[in-house]
Design an enzyme around this catalytic site. Structure first.
Site, PDB file in Angstrom:
ATOM      1  N   THR A 289      10.503-114.547 -33.992  1.00 10.10           N
ATOM      2  CA  THR A 289       9.538-115.136 -33.055  1.00 10.10           C
ATOM      3  C   THR A 289       8.621-116.117 -33.769  1.00 10.10           C
ATOM      4  OG1 THR A 289       9.579-113.274 -31.508  1.00 10.10           O
ATOM      5  CG2 THR A 289       7.604-114.645 -31.510  1.00 10.10           C
TER       6      THR A 289
ATOM      7  N   ASN B 219      21.543-113.750 -26.822  1.00 14.64           N
ATOM      8  CA  ASN B 219      21.292-112.334 -27.062  1.00 14.64           C
ATOM      9  C   ASN B 219      21.619-111.439 -25.885  1.00 14.64           C
ATOM     10  OD1 ASN B 219      18.975-113.819 -26.010  1.00 14.64           O
ATOM     11  ND2 ASN B 219      17.902-111.855 -26.009  1.00 14.64           N
TER      12      ASN B 219
ATOM     13  N   GLN C  27      20.946-113.960 -33.390  1.00 10.47           N
ATOM     14  CA  GLN C  27      22.108-113.155 -33.001  1.00 10.47           C
ATOM     15  C   GLN C  27      23.379-113.592 -33.722  1.00 10.47           C
ATOM     16  OE1 GLN C  27      22.271-110.503 -31.049  1.00 10.47           O
ATOM     17  NE2 GLN C  27      20.126-110.498 -30.407  1.00 10.47           N
TER      18      GLN C  27
ATOM     19  N   SER D 149      16.354-113.043 -38.203  1.00 11.77           N
ATOM     20  CA  SER D 149      15.491-111.882 -38.417  1.00 11.77           C
ATOM     21  C   SER D 149      16.231-110.763 -39.132  1.00 11.77           C
ATOM     22  CB  SER D 149      14.971-111.371 -37.067  1.00 11.77           C
ATOM     23  OG  SER D 149      14.024-110.348 -37.243  1.00 11.77           O
TER      24      SER D 149
ATOM     25  N   HIS E  15      15.830-107.359 -38.858  1.00 13.82           N
ATOM     26  CA  HIS E  15      16.196-106.127 -38.154  1.00 13.82           C
ATOM     27  C   HIS E  15      17.483-106.264 -37.351  1.00 13.82           C
ATOM     28  CE1 HIS E  15      14.075-107.984 -34.706  1.00 13.82           C
ATOM     29  NE2 HIS E  15      14.787-107.172 -33.957  1.00 13.82           N
TER      30      HIS E  15
ATOM     31  N   THR F 199      -0.144-113.205 -47.742  1.00 16.02           N
ATOM     32  CA  THR F 199       0.447-112.419 -48.821  1.00 16.02           C
ATOM     33  C   THR F 199       1.855-111.992 -48.442  1.00 16.02           C
ATOM     34  OG1 THR F 199      -1.730-111.614 -49.476  1.00 16.02           O
ATOM     35  CG2 THR F 199       0.174-110.374 -50.267  1.00 16.02           C
TER      36      THR F 199
ATOM     37  N   CYS G   2      13.591-107.308 -26.046  1.00 19.43           N
ATOM     38  CA  CYS G   2      12.227-107.754 -26.310  1.00 19.43           C
ATOM     39  C   CYS G   2      11.390-107.868 -25.038  1.00 19.43           C
ATOM     40  CB  CYS G   2      12.246-109.107 -27.021  1.00 19.43           C
ATOM     41  SG  CYS G   2      13.211-109.096 -28.544  1.00 19.43           S
TER      42      CYS G   2
END
Length: 374
Positions: free
Chosen positions: A58, A146, A174, A194, A196, A232, A323
Site C-alpha cells: 500500500t 488479486n 500478486q 509485499s 506477506h 528507521t 483487504c
C-alpha cells in the site's frame, strides 16, 4: 529473522539501528543491505539500489503513484511549462491502494482516466493508447489481479506508455513469487510488492524504482532509503522478506504447475455444482490467469453466508479482496467486469498456497458441495 528479534543486552549486536556508525549498527546495516541485494536478484532488478523498503505494498503504491506524478509536475514547471496539469491513467480493477488515490489526485487538480477491462479482466493495449495524452505523467496497471487472477501483458502496456512519454507503474503484489517475472526486462519504471504475499513477515514491502525514474518521497525525515523513504529500517523484517522472496521465486516453475492443476480441478468441480460458475466469462484455466486464485459466483447464496459456513467447516476463504472484506458493497473488480450486482454479492474467492495440497482441495470441494446444496 530470530537473531534480529532478540536484542543482546550486552552487545546490541542484532538490535542496533542500521543507520548508526558503531560496530553493531554497521553489522545491522550489512545484514539489511544483503537482504536488499537478495530481493533485487530474485525479482530481476538491475541493481540493489532500485529496491526501496516500505511498510508494505500500500505504501509502495502510494509512493509510486503520487511521487512519480509529483516529480513530473515539478520537472515541467522547472522547464517553464507553468500551465502543465498532470494526467494519470489507472485501471478500474486496481487494488484500493491505487484506486483510493483517484480522489486525492483530482483534488490536487490532476486529471485521471480509469480504464475498464474486458470480460476476462484484460486491459487492451488499444484502450490504453486511446487514453494517453501528451501530458500523461503515469500509467498504473496491476500485473496480476488479486480477485480474479487476470495477468496483464505488462511489457506491452509499459512500452505503450513509454511511447507516449509516460512512466509506467505496476502493482506486482500478486505476481511476485507466483509467475515468472523480471522487472528490468519487463520495462516497468516502478513496481510494488509485499512480503506477506510470499509467506514472509507482515509489515514490510518494497518499491522497485528503476534507476533514473524521478519520484518524490511520501515520507520525509532522516533520508533513509536514498531519500525515498525516511524512517528507521526494519532489519528483521527485511531479512525475513528476502528469505521468503528468494524461496518463492525459485519455486515458481514447480509451484505454478502444481497450483495450476489444483486451480483447474477446483473450477471443474465447483462449476459442476448447480448454478455455480466462474466469475470471468470463461473458466480461467490458462497462463493468462494466476495459478493460485479461483473466483466463482454462487447465485442465491451471499458471500458472507458462504464464508462463515466454510469457516465452520475449517476453510478460510473470502468474498473479494481480503483487504476490504468488511465491505457490504459488491467487489469493484467484478462490477468492472460487468457482473450484475446481485451475482457479485454472491462471489467466492478461494486462494491456493504452497502449503495447500490435493487432500485440502478435495475436502474443500466436499464441504462446498454440502453447503451449496442446502
Amino acid at each position: 529473522m530470530e537473531p534480529y528479534l532478540r536484542p543482546n543486552s550486552r552487545t546490541m549486536e542484532y538490535d542496533a539501528n542500521a543507520n548508526s556508525l558503531h560496530t553493531p549498527g554497521r553489522n545491522a546495516f550489512a545484514a539489511f543491505e544483503d537482504a536488499r541485494a537478495r530481493i533485487a536478484r530474485a525479482v530481476g532488478a538491475a541493481r540493489p539500489s532500485e529496491i526501496i523498503f516500505t511498510s508494505g505494498a500500500t505504501e509502495a503504491d502510494n509512493t509510486a503513484v503520487l511521487g512519480i506524478v509529483a516529480a513530473r509536475a515539478r520537472r515541467e514547471v522547472q522547464r517553464g511549462n507553468a500551465s502543465y496539469t498532470p494526467h494519470v491513467v489507472v485501471s478500474a480493477i486496481e487494488h484500493d491502494a491505487v484506486l483510493s488515490l483517484v480522489g486525492p489526485m483530482k483534488s490536487r487538480g490532476w486529471n485521471v482516466d480509469v480504464l475498464k477491462p474486458d470480460r476476462q479482466g484484460q486491459i487492451a493495449v488499444e484502450a490504453l493508447k486511446g487514453a494517453l495524452k501528451p501530458e500523461t505523467a503515469l500509467v498504473s496497471i496491476m500485473w496480476a489481479n488479486n480477485e480474479v487472477g487476470t495477468v496483464q501483458s505488462i511489457s506491452d502496456l509499459a512500452r505503450t506508455a513509454h511511447e507516449a512519454g509516460a512512466a509506467f507503474h505496476t502493482d506486482a503484489t500478486q505476481a511476485v513469487g507466483k509467475i515468472p517475472l523480471d522487472f528490468a526486462r519487463s520495462g516497468v519504471d516502478a513496481a510494488s510488492f509485499s512480503s506477506h504475499k510470499l509467506c514472509g513477515p507482515k509489515g514490510i514491502g518494497a518499491l522497485y524504482l528503476r534507476t533514473g525514474t524521478a519520484c518524490e518521497p511520501l515520507l520525509y525525515g532522516g533520508g533513509q532509503e536514498g531519500g525515498k523513504r525516511s524512517g528507521t529500517q526494519n532489519v528483521a523484517g527485511a531479512i525475513g522478506f528476502a528469505a521468503a522472496c528468494e524461496y518463492s521465486c525459485q519455486m515458481v516453475p514447480d509451484e505454478r504447475a502444481r497450483q495450476s492443476r489444483l486451480r483447474d480441478y477446483l473450477y471443474r468441480e465447483l462449476c459442476a455444482i448447480g448454478k455455480v460458475r466462474a466469475s470471468c466469462s470463461d473458466a480461467p484455466e490458462s497462463e493468462a490467469f494466476l495459478p493460485n486464485i479461483v473466483n466463482v459466483l454462487v447465485p442465491g447464496m451471499e458471500s458472507e453466508t458462504l464464508i462463515l459456513q466454510l469457516d465452520l467447516a475449517g476453510f478460510a476463504v473470502s468474498g473479494g479482496s481480503a483487504c476490504s472484506s468488511g465491505s457490504l458493497e459488491p467487489s469493484h473488480v467484478l462490477t468492472a467486469l460487468g457482473v450484475p450486482r446481485d451475482d457479485a454479492l454472491c462471489s467466492l474467492r478461494v486462494s491456493i498456497g504452497m502449503y495447500t495440497d490435493e487432500d485440502d482441495v478435495r475436502r474443500f470441494v466436499d464441504a462446498f458441495r454440502k453447503i451449496a446444496s442446502h
